[in-house]
Design a protein around this motif. Structure first.
Motif, PDB file in Angstrom:
ATOM      1  N   ALA A  29      58.557  44.322  10.083  1.00  0.00           N
ATOM      2  CA  ALA A  29      59.573  45.018  10.881  1.00  0.00           C
ATOM      3  C   ALA A  29      60.975  44.563  10.482  1.00  0.00           C
ATOM      4  CB  ALA A  29      59.330  44.764  12.367  1.00  0.00           C
ATOM      5  N   GLY A  30      61.141  43.262  10.245  1.00  0.00           N
ATOM      6  CA  GLY A  30      62.444  42.767   9.818  1.00  0.00           C
ATOM      7  C   GLY A  30      62.860  43.321   8.474  1.00  0.00           C
ATOM      8  N   ALA A  31      61.920  43.405   7.546  1.00  0.00           N
ATOM      9  CA  ALA A  31      62.223  43.971   6.224  1.00  0.00           C
ATOM     10  C   ALA A  31      62.540  45.458   6.333  1.00  0.00           C
ATOM     11  CB  ALA A  31      61.047  43.739   5.277  1.00  0.00           C
ATOM     12  N   GLN A  32      61.834  46.183   7.189  1.00  0.00           N
ATOM     13  CA  GLN A  32      62.116  47.603   7.387  1.00  0.00           C
ATOM     14  C   GLN A  32      63.525  47.800   7.944  1.00  0.00           C
ATOM     15  OE1 GLN A  32      58.886  48.716   9.980  1.00  0.00           O
ATOM     16  NE2 GLN A  32      57.629  49.489   8.311  1.00  0.00           N
ATOM     17  N   HIS A  33      63.893  46.948   8.882  1.00  0.00           N
ATOM     18  CA  HIS A  33      65.231  47.078   9.464  1.00  0.00           C
ATOM     19  C   HIS A  33      66.305  46.788   8.418  1.00  0.00           C
ATOM     20  CE1 HIS A  33      68.725  46.165  12.046  1.00  0.00           C
ATOM     21  NE2 HIS A  33      68.174  47.033  12.868  1.00  0.00           N
ATOM     22  N   SER A  34      66.049  45.795   7.563  1.00  0.00           N
ATOM     23  CA  SER A  34      67.008  45.481   6.500  1.00  0.00           C
ATOM     24  C   SER A  34      67.096  46.607   5.480  1.00  0.00           C
ATOM     25  CB  SER A  34      66.603  44.177   5.809  1.00  0.00           C
ATOM     26  OG  SER A  34      66.653  43.081   6.693  1.00  0.00           O
ATOM     27  N   GLY A  37      67.475  50.249   8.222  1.00  0.00           N
ATOM     28  CA  GLY A  37      68.243  50.245   9.450  1.00  0.00           C
ATOM     29  C   GLY A  37      67.422  50.560  10.675  1.00  0.00           C
ATOM     30  N   GLU A  38      66.122  50.733  10.536  1.00  0.00           N
ATOM     31  CA  GLU A  38      65.222  51.018  11.641  1.00  0.00           C
ATOM     32  C   GLU A  38      63.825  50.564  11.267  1.00  0.00           C
ATOM     33  OE1 GLU A  38      65.396  55.204  12.189  1.00  0.00           O
ATOM     34  OE2 GLU A  38      64.441  55.673  10.279  1.00  0.00           O
ATOM     35  N   THR A  39      62.935  50.519  12.238  1.00  0.00           N
ATOM     36  CA  THR A  39      61.569  50.082  11.984  1.00  0.00           C
ATOM     37  C   THR A  39      60.608  51.248  12.164  1.00  0.00           C
ATOM     38  OG1 THR A  39      61.279  49.392  14.289  1.00  0.00           O
ATOM     39  CG2 THR A  39      62.063  47.727  12.728  1.00  0.00           C
ATOM     40  N   ASP A  40      59.547  51.250  11.381  1.00  0.00           N
ATOM     41  CA  ASP A  40      58.494  52.256  11.477  1.00  0.00           C
ATOM     42  C   ASP A  40      57.216  51.603  11.990  1.00  0.00           C
ATOM     43  OD1 ASP A  40      60.160  54.209  10.421  1.00  0.00           O
ATOM     44  OD2 ASP A  40      59.618  53.698   8.353  1.00  0.00           O
ATOM     45  N   ILE A  41      56.355  52.414  12.564  1.00  0.00           N
ATOM     46  CA  ILE A  41      55.060  51.910  13.025  1.00  0.00           C
ATOM     47  C   ILE A  41      54.224  51.518  11.807  1.00  0.00           C
ATOM     48  CG2 ILE A  41      52.940  52.500  14.231  1.00  0.00           C
ATOM     49  CD1 ILE A  41      54.566  54.469  15.906  1.00  0.00           C
ATOM     50  N   PHE A  42      53.696  50.303  11.827  1.00  0.00           N
ATOM     51  CA  PHE A  42      52.854  49.833  10.719  1.00  0.00           C
ATOM     52  C   PHE A  42      51.716  49.001  11.285  1.00  0.00           C
ATOM     53  CE2 PHE A  42      51.404  46.801   7.604  1.00  0.00           C
ATOM     54  CZ  PHE A  42      51.279  47.562   6.464  1.00  0.00           C
ATOM     55  N   SER A  43      50.519  49.291  10.823  1.00  0.00           N
ATOM     56  CA  SER A  43      49.349  48.518  11.219  1.00  0.00           C
ATOM     57  C   SER A  43      48.283  48.683  10.148  1.00  0.00           C
ATOM     58  CB  SER A  43      48.811  49.005  12.575  1.00  0.00           C
ATOM     59  OG  SER A  43      47.583  48.386  12.876  1.00  0.00           O
ATOM     60  N   ILE A  44      47.549  47.595   9.866  1.00  0.00           N
ATOM     61  CA  ILE A  44      46.450  47.709   8.910  1.00  0.00           C
ATOM     62  C   ILE A  44      45.157  48.078   9.621  1.00  0.00           C
ATOM     63  CG2 ILE A  44      47.456  46.109   7.253  1.00  0.00           C
ATOM     64  CD1 ILE A  44      45.542  43.967   8.287  1.00  0.00           C
ATOM     65  N   MET A 205      60.320  40.816   0.100  1.00  0.00           N
ATOM     66  CA  MET A 205      59.674  41.528   1.203  1.00  0.00           C
ATOM     67  C   MET A 205      60.345  42.877   1.436  1.00  0.00           C
ATOM     68  SD  MET A 205      57.148  40.976   3.305  1.00  0.00           S
ATOM     69  CE  MET A 205      56.593  42.664   3.568  1.00  0.00           C
ATOM     70  N   VAL A 206      61.663  42.906   1.363  1.00  0.00           N
ATOM     71  CA  VAL A 206      62.394  44.175   1.497  1.00  0.00           C
ATOM     72  C   VAL A 206      62.013  45.116   0.357  1.00  0.00           C
ATOM     73  CG1 VAL A 206      64.677  45.248   1.467  1.00  0.00           C
ATOM     74  CG2 VAL A 206      64.315  43.135   2.752  1.00  0.00           C
ATOM     75  N   TYR A 207      61.919  44.581  -0.848  1.00  0.00           N
ATOM     76  CA  TYR A 207      61.520  45.411  -1.989  1.00  0.00           C
ATOM     77  C   TYR A 207      60.124  45.993  -1.776  1.00  0.00           C
ATOM     78  CZ  TYR A 207      65.293  42.693  -4.200  1.00  0.00           C
ATOM     79  OH  TYR A 207      66.479  42.079  -4.490  1.00  0.00           O
ATOM     80  N   ALA A 208      59.227  45.161  -1.239  1.00  0.00           N
ATOM     81  CA  ALA A 208      57.853  45.621  -1.011  1.00  0.00           C
ATOM     82  C   ALA A 208      57.809  46.736   0.026  1.00  0.00           C
ATOM     83  CB  ALA A 208      56.980  44.446  -0.564  1.00  0.00           C
ATOM     84  N   VAL A 209      58.653  46.647   1.050  1.00  0.00           N
ATOM     85  CA  VAL A 209      58.712  47.693   2.069  1.00  0.00           C
ATOM     86  C   VAL A 209      59.236  48.993   1.461  1.00  0.00           C
ATOM     87  CG1 VAL A 209      59.993  48.397   4.125  1.00  0.00           C
ATOM     88  CG2 VAL A 209      58.871  46.174   4.069  1.00  0.00           C
TER      89      VAL A 209
END
Length: 531
Positions: A29-34, A37-44, A205-209
């Motif tokens: 979630a932190g990487a998505q926000h970076s 600018g927002e977070t998406d739903i993510f779950s494995i 981590m941001v790159y991976a997102v």
């Protein structure tokens, strides 16, 4: 006892799973926000499992085929596709690995204990003593942390106990509290060097997102491509069945006309041969469609024998909608791609990473000058005699700089490579956008021409049938007209499907392809063309 231990391990495992999930999802979630600018739903975890269970239940109760809409297909794929699940797990694992790096920059707690027993033994009636009887042991607790200045701080507490059981007169306990601070003053000083490991791990981590988002968009387009391709194969089957039925009717008609002497026998033979060829083509079309369905179900990650198919009404909707005009010209599309493509942004960030690494390797030529402060005290005594402390400053000037020299030169080369990779990525994106633009123009032209060709071919078949009945043309003319009609219909459908998928790929290429949590997309500011 074993069952109790097993139950305890299970509870610990459940607790560990929850803690790991919380930490990993927080990093994602932190990487998505970076990144966005927002977070998406993510779950494995598995999503939309109810839809698959409903399909399986219906399949057990009835023999009729179940039709899947495009939206349900994409939802099923995102919930059950093996490849999609694999990519999600890769992102989750990277988020977990990040927690290990983060630990070094938080207070890291540790605890350990050790105990050893001593005693006596008898040999040939003689007593041989191996130390005093009793137990020696210690308990150690500690916390440590790396500061942004590069300092490593550790605080420890040790409790030691000696001969605690069989020799009470000699037994004793000892406590000690220790503090150690190691602060680099030259090489390794400051946040640029000290936080690099954590900084790079968080940027990775941001790159991976970003990479996962690009994968997710491409995955949805590929599912849509396979969905429409299956419908296209079905449409070819329908066209081939029509062609076979026409071939049968032609053969019956020409045989009647040959018997009446209105046409020659070889023309009836031509019609019979055309019917046989149409039958072979129909058999092949049936096989192709069933193979397409197997591939379709396999890609979704559902049982291959599950009696589901794409809904043909989705293809009808495409035909009714026709072609779609873009609200953007080629140059604006190019500018959007070069500004917004996530993979290109990552390439630019990689150049910054390598520039930073070059500076770090340059600073590595500085000598190692470290201040080391140690304090050890017994907390049970107030006297300053029980506190040992020392401050040392060490200077290490390396005379062999081979490794540092090589690291610096390699960092320079890696920076040059990163710049070239960025330039190559920009050129690749320009080429992709230009190529997709040309493909779309070609698809539009082909589709318009094939629609016109279908109408002309239909009139040609009707006219040729009438002329054949009047004896003004040969059977071969009708067969050629029917072949052209079949080809025009197939090509029209193919051009429409190609245009639809290439349009999605174009939006993706310029980073204007948006999908919702279930994978369905929307296209921005487009208007339909009246054909």
């Amino acid at each position: 006892m074993f069952l109790l231990l097993l139950s305890s391990c299970t509870k610990i495992g459940n607790y560990a799973e929850k803690r790991a999930n919380k930490a990993a999802y927080s990093n994602i979630a932190g990487a998505q926000h970076s990144a966005f600018g927002e977070t998406d739903i993510f779950s494995i975890g598995v999503k939309e499992e109810e839809l698959l269970q409903q399909l399986l239940e219906i399949d057990r109760k009835q023999e009729e085929v179940q039709l899947l809409s495009l939206a349900d297909t994409i939802a099923l794929a995102m919930a059950n596709s093996r490849s999609y699940q694999f990519e999600k797990e890769n992102l989750f694992i990277q988020a977990l690995n990040l927690t290990e790096t983060q630990k070094d920059f938080n207070w890291d707690t540790s605890a350990s204990s050790a105990a050893a027993s001593t005693g006596i033994s008898k040999q040939n009636g003689n007593v041989e003593t191996f130390g005093e009887q009793g137990v020696d042991g210690n308990l150690t607790l500690g916390i440590s942390r790396t500061l942004v200045s590069g300092a490593k701080v550790s605080l420890g507490f040790t409790h030691a106990f000696l001969n605690a059981f069989s020799s009470p007169d000699t037994s004793g306990e000892g406590n000690a509290v220790s503090l150690n601070i190691v602060q680099p003053l030259l090489n390794g000083f400051g946040p640029l060097v000290a936080k690099e490991t954590l900084r790079q791990a968080e940027r990775d981590m941001v790159y991976a997102v970003r990479e996962f988002k690009r994968y997710q968009q491409g995955f949805v387009i590929n599912i849509a491509d396979q969905y429409y391709s299956a419908l296209q194969t079905r449409d070819q089957l329908i066209n081939q069945r029509r062609n076979y039925e026409s071939a049968v009717a032609n053969r019956e008609q020409t045989e009647s006309m040959a018997k009446a002497g209105r046409i020659k026998e070889f023309e009836a033979a031509q019609a019979k041969q055309s019917e046989l060829n149409a039958a072979d083509s129909l058999t092949l079309a049936i096989s192709n469609y069933q193979s397409a369905l197997d591939d379709f179900r396999y890609t979704l990650g559902i049982p291959i024998d599950l009696n589901v198919e794409p809904d043909s009404r989705e293809l009808k909707l495409l035909e009714e909608r026709g072609l779609v005009q873009f609200d953007i010209d080629q140059q604006a599309a190019m500018d959007s791609a070069l500004s917004n493509r996530l993979d290109l942004i990552t390439r630019r960030d990689a150049v910054e990473d390598n520039e930073r690494l070059l500076e770090i390797t340059r600073r590595n030529f500085l000598p190692d000058l470290n201040a080391n402060y140690n304090v050890t005290a017994d907390p049970e005594f107030d006297s300053s005699d029980q506190v040992d402390q020392d401050l040392t400053v060490s200077l290490d000037i390396p005379f062999d700089w081979t490794e540092k020299r090589n690291d610096y030169r390699i960092a320079q080369i890696r920076l040059d490579r990163a710049v070239r990779s960025l330039q190559a990525e920009e050129d690749d994106i320009r080429r992709d956008v230009r190529e997709l633009w040309r493909k779309l123009e070609r698809n539009r032209s082909v589709y318009k021409n094939r629609l016109l060709s279908v109408r002309l071919s239909e009139r040609r078949v009707e006219n040729t049938e009438l002329l054949l009945q009047q004896g003004k043309v040969q059977t071969r003319d009708l067969l050629d007209a029917q072949d052209d009609l079949l080809s025009s219909r197939n090509q029209a459908t193919s051009a429409l499907v190609d245009y639809t998928i290439n349009r999605l790929r174009f939006w993706d290429a310029i980073e204007r392809f948006e999908i919702d949590p279930k994978g369905m997309w929307y296209e921005q500011s487009e208007e339909e063309i009246t054909e």
